[in-house]
Motif scaffolding. Sequence first.
Motif, PDB file in Angstrom:
ATOM      1  N   ALA A   1       0.768  -1.134   0.026  1.00 49.61           N
ATOM      2  CA  ALA A   1       0.087  -0.048  -0.217  1.00 49.61           C
ATOM      3  C   ALA A   1       0.837   1.428  -0.069  1.00 49.61           C
ATOM      4  O   ALA A   1       0.489   2.273  -0.774  1.00 49.61           O
ATOM      5  CB  ALA A   1      -0.904   0.175   1.201  1.00 49.61           C
TER       6      ALA A   1
ATOM      7  N   LEU B   1       2.567   1.764  -3.729  1.00 47.24           N
ATOM      8  CA  LEU B   1       1.819   2.307  -4.669  1.00 47.24           C
ATOM      9  C   LEU B   1       1.490   3.749  -4.726  1.00 47.24           C
ATOM     10  O   LEU B   1       1.386   4.163  -5.712  1.00 47.24           O
ATOM     11  CB  LEU B   1       0.404   1.649  -4.478  1.00 47.24           C
ATOM     12  CG  LEU B   1       0.382   0.208  -4.973  1.00 47.24           C
ATOM     13  CD1 LEU B   1      -1.101  -0.453  -4.412  1.00 47.24           C
ATOM     14  CD2 LEU B   1       0.627  -0.027  -6.545  1.00 47.24           C
ATOM     15  N   VAL B   2       1.448   4.467  -3.413  1.00 54.34           N
ATOM     16  CA  VAL B   2       1.387   5.825  -3.683  1.00 54.34           C
ATOM     17  C   VAL B   2       2.471   6.741  -3.911  1.00 54.34           C
ATOM     18  O   VAL B   2       2.261   7.839  -4.671  1.00 54.34           O
ATOM     19  CB  VAL B   2       0.474   6.210  -2.338  1.00 54.34           C
ATOM     20  CG1 VAL B   2      -0.125   7.596  -2.352  1.00 54.34           C
ATOM     21  CG2 VAL B   2      -0.892   5.612  -2.440  1.00 54.34           C
TER      22      VAL B   2
ATOM     23  N   LYS C   1      -6.188   3.097  -4.935  1.00 60.54           N
ATOM     24  CA  LYS C   1      -5.130   2.244  -5.030  1.00 60.54           C
ATOM     25  C   LYS C   1      -5.566   1.061  -5.818  1.00 60.54           C
ATOM     26  O   LYS C   1      -4.717   0.573  -6.817  1.00 60.54           O
ATOM     27  CB  LYS C   1      -4.758   1.748  -3.700  1.00 60.54           C
ATOM     28  CG  LYS C   1      -4.083   2.718  -2.603  1.00 60.54           C
ATOM     29  CD  LYS C   1      -3.948   2.003  -1.426  1.00 60.54           C
ATOM     30  CE  LYS C   1      -3.240   3.054  -0.351  1.00 60.54           C
ATOM     31  NZ  LYS C   1      -3.171   2.360   0.994  1.00 60.54           N
TER      32      LYS C   1
END
Length: 156
Positions: free
Chosen positions: A11, A14-15, A98
């Motif tokens: 997580a 991804l950002v 996401k």
Amino acid sequence: MNVRLSHFLIAALLVAPAALADDNRMCTSSARECEQAIRQLSSGRRYLGARIEELNPGIRVKAVNEDGPAERADLRPGDRLMGINGHGTRSASIKDFKQILYDAKETGVLWIIVQRDGILKKVEVRLEPYTKAQIDKMVAQHLAQFHAIATTAPPQ
């Protein structure tokens, strides 16, 4: 490596490459396991180079990494994401965002409709692979934050 750490790292990667988390909990895996996992999960993975925040409802750009794909595409802090690759995001969550990023991994292209100063604008972002320097920085940040390992520059 435990499953919780794996989901956390995926997580976070991804950002944005900056700031893997906002709290000061200690990691339950060894520093070596974490370093290997971060390097494995981020090698070849494409990134946006922006931090996204959740509104109630919707999402917007909170910050843009200097010299990253989002900055080159002219995404700006405060841009409200209205749609991405044909998915409406007016009431989307970070989780929805996401998933859209994950779905775009094959092409590496995001067509984003943003609302900026009340005007809608179409922005094309080409996701880019992390550089070795970015991966090294992510490892160092994680180790310093979650393993209480001081990161120092090597002697010159």
